[in-house]
Write a protein that holds these residues in place. Structure first.
Motif, short mmCIF file in Angstrom:
data_model
loop_
_atom_site.label_atom_id
_atom_site.label_comp_id
_atom_site.label_asym_id
_atom_site.label_seq_id
_atom_site.Cartn_x
_atom_site.Cartn_y
_atom_site.Cartn_z
N MET A 1 0.84 -1.17 0.00
CA MET A 1 0.00 0.00 0.00
C MET A 1 0.89 1.25 0.00
SD MET A 1 -3.06 1.10 2.60
CE MET A 1 -4.30 0.13 1.80
N ARG A 2 0.55 2.20 -0.83
CA ARG A 2 1.32 3.44 -0.91
C ARG A 2 1.00 4.34 0.27
NH1 ARG A 2 1.64 5.54 -6.90
NH2 ARG A 2 1.44 7.43 -5.72
N ARG A 3 2.03 4.96 0.79
CA ARG A 3 1.89 5.87 1.93
C ARG A 3 1.70 7.29 1.40
NH1 ARG A 3 7.44 5.37 4.25
NH2 ARG A 3 7.80 5.31 2.02
N ALA A 4 0.65 7.95 1.87
CA ALA A 4 0.34 9.29 1.39
C ALA A 4 0.48 10.33 2.50
CB ALA A 4 -1.08 9.34 0.84
N ARG B 1 -8.90 12.72 1.35
CA ARG B 1 -9.05 11.40 1.97
C ARG B 1 -9.88 10.48 1.09
NH1 ARG B 1 -7.40 10.29 6.98
NH2 ARG B 1 -6.60 12.00 8.25
N GLU B 2 -10.92 11.01 0.48
CA GLU B 2 -11.75 10.21 -0.43
C GLU B 2 -10.93 9.72 -1.62
OE1 GLU B 2 -15.14 12.58 -1.49
OE2 GLU B 2 -15.89 12.63 0.58
N VAL B 3 -10.13 10.60 -2.19
CA VAL B 3 -9.29 10.23 -3.34
C VAL B 3 -8.25 9.20 -2.90
CG1 VAL B 3 -7.61 11.05 -5.03
CG2 VAL B 3 -9.66 12.40 -4.55
N ALA B 4 -7.61 9.43 -1.76
CA ALA B 4 -6.60 8.49 -1.26
C ALA B 4 -7.21 7.11 -1.08
CB ALA B 4 -6.01 9.00 0.05
N ASP B 5 -8.42 7.05 -0.56
CA ASP B 5 -9.10 5.78 -0.37
C ASP B 5 -9.33 5.08 -1.71
OD1 ASP B 5 -10.50 3.81 1.31
OD2 ASP B 5 -12.30 4.57 0.31
N ARG B 6 -9.81 5.83 -2.70
CA ARG B 6 -10.04 5.25 -4.02
C ARG B 6 -8.74 4.78 -4.68
NH1 ARG B 6 -13.68 9.80 -4.87
NH2 ARG B 6 -12.11 10.72 -6.22
N MET B 7 -7.65 5.48 -4.38
CA MET B 7 -6.35 5.12 -4.96
C MET B 7 -5.66 4.01 -4.18
SD MET B 7 -4.95 8.95 -5.91
CE MET B 7 -3.34 8.41 -6.44
N GLY B 8 -6.24 3.61 -3.06
CA GLY B 8 -5.63 2.56 -2.25
C GLY B 8 -4.42 3.03 -1.46
N CYS B 9 -4.41 4.30 -1.07
CA CYS B 9 -3.29 4.86 -0.31
C CYS B 9 -3.62 4.90 1.18
CB CYS B 9 -3.00 6.29 -0.77
SG CYS B 9 -2.42 6.42 -2.46
N GLU B 10 -2.61 4.67 1.99
CA GLU B 10 -2.71 4.83 3.43
C GLU B 10 -2.19 6.22 3.79
OE1 GLU B 10 -0.67 3.15 7.55
OE2 GLU B 10 0.09 2.49 5.60
N ILE B 11 -3.00 7.02 4.44
CA ILE B 11 -2.58 8.36 4.83
C ILE B 11 -1.74 8.24 6.10
CG2 ILE B 11 -3.32 10.65 5.59
CD1 ILE B 11 -5.85 10.13 3.83
N VAL B 12 -0.48 8.63 5.99
CA VAL B 12 0.43 8.51 7.13
C VAL B 12 0.62 9.83 7.86
CG1 VAL B 12 1.62 6.48 6.23
CG2 VAL B 12 2.47 8.77 5.65
N HIS B 13 0.29 10.94 7.19
CA HIS B 13 0.41 12.23 7.86
C HIS B 13 -0.41 13.29 7.14
CE1 HIS B 13 2.07 15.56 10.10
NE2 HIS B 13 2.73 14.71 10.85
N VAL B 14 -1.00 14.19 7.92
CA VAL B 14 -1.69 15.35 7.37
C VAL B 14 -0.93 16.58 7.85
CG1 VAL B 14 -3.83 16.70 7.27
CG2 VAL B 14 -3.93 14.19 7.34
N GLU C 1 9.27 9.38 4.22
CA GLU C 1 8.20 8.91 5.10
C GLU C 1 6.92 8.59 4.34
OE1 GLU C 1 7.79 11.90 8.12
OE2 GLU C 1 9.73 11.43 9.02
N PHE C 2 6.85 8.95 3.08
CA PHE C 2 5.65 8.71 2.26
C PHE C 2 6.06 8.58 0.80
CE2 PHE C 2 6.03 13.04 3.91
CZ PHE C 2 6.36 13.74 2.77
N ASP C 3 5.12 8.05 0.01
CA ASP C 3 5.37 7.79 -1.41
C ASP C 3 4.67 8.78 -2.33
OD1 ASP C 3 6.69 5.25 -0.73
OD2 ASP C 3 4.67 4.59 -0.21
N ILE C 4 3.70 9.49 -1.79
CA ILE C 4 2.93 10.43 -2.58
C ILE C 4 2.50 11.61 -1.71
CG2 ILE C 4 0.79 9.10 -2.20
CD1 ILE C 4 -0.17 10.06 -4.97
N VAL C 5 2.56 12.81 -2.29
CA VAL C 5 2.04 14.01 -1.65
C VAL C 5 0.74 14.35 -2.35
CG1 VAL C 5 2.38 16.50 -1.28
CG2 VAL C 5 4.30 14.90 -0.99
N MET C 6 -0.29 14.61 -1.58
CA MET C 6 -1.59 14.98 -2.13
C MET C 6 -1.98 16.35 -1.60
SD MET C 6 -3.48 11.30 -1.66
CE MET C 6 -4.77 11.60 -2.89
N ALA C 7 -2.37 17.24 -2.53
CA ALA C 7 -2.78 18.59 -2.16
C ALA C 7 -4.02 18.97 -2.95
CB ALA C 7 -1.66 19.59 -2.41
#
Length: 128
Positions: free
Chosen positions: A1-4, A26-39, A68-74
């Motif tokens: 699972m990718r860390r976001a 969070r909705e997009v991360a869920d659809r993409m199968g990402c685990e949110i590790v930090h906000v 610490e993560f594989d993807i940044v989401m903004a």
């Protein structure tokens, strides 16, 4: 699972909130199968301020350097900053670290590839 890592920022309380941005991401991360590790949240801080003037953005950059993560989401590119020079430096750093980027409003996917899709469609992932 990718860390976001999510980065949310507002400079004023007119309209957009960090909570709205976070909920959508969070909705997009869920659809993409990402685990949110930090906000990372900068509340009431202008994007015109550099990294030193935005504590959460500075922490995001440090977390990226530590992988610490594989993807940044903004929410959008202007949430990351208003200075083109600072934005290019940040994107260059992410690319060098092989960390993907997702920008919700611009329809930019993890490979940094722009797509023409509505917010109602599922974002596609792409390799960087």
């Amino acid at each position: 699972m990718r860390r976001a890592a999510l980065y949310v920022r507002v400079s004023t309380l007119n309209g957009q909130t960090t909570e709205n941005q976070e909920r959508a991401l969070r909705e997009v991360a869920d659809r993409m199968g990402c685990e949110i590790v930090h906000v990372y949240r900068d509340q009431g801080i202008s994007g015109a301020k550099g990294r030193n003037g935005r504590p959460a953005f500075d922490a995001l950059c440090k977390g990226a350097a530590r992988r610490e993560f594989d993807i940044v989401m903004a929410w959008s590119v202007d949430r990351l900053g208003r200075s083109l020079q600072d934005l290019v430096a940040f994107l260059t750093e992410l690319h060098a670290l092989k960390i993907d980027l997702y920008l919700h409003q611009q329809g930019v996917t993890p490979g940094g590839k722009a797509e023409a899709h509505s917010r109602r469609t599922r974002p596609r992932t792409a390799a960087m």
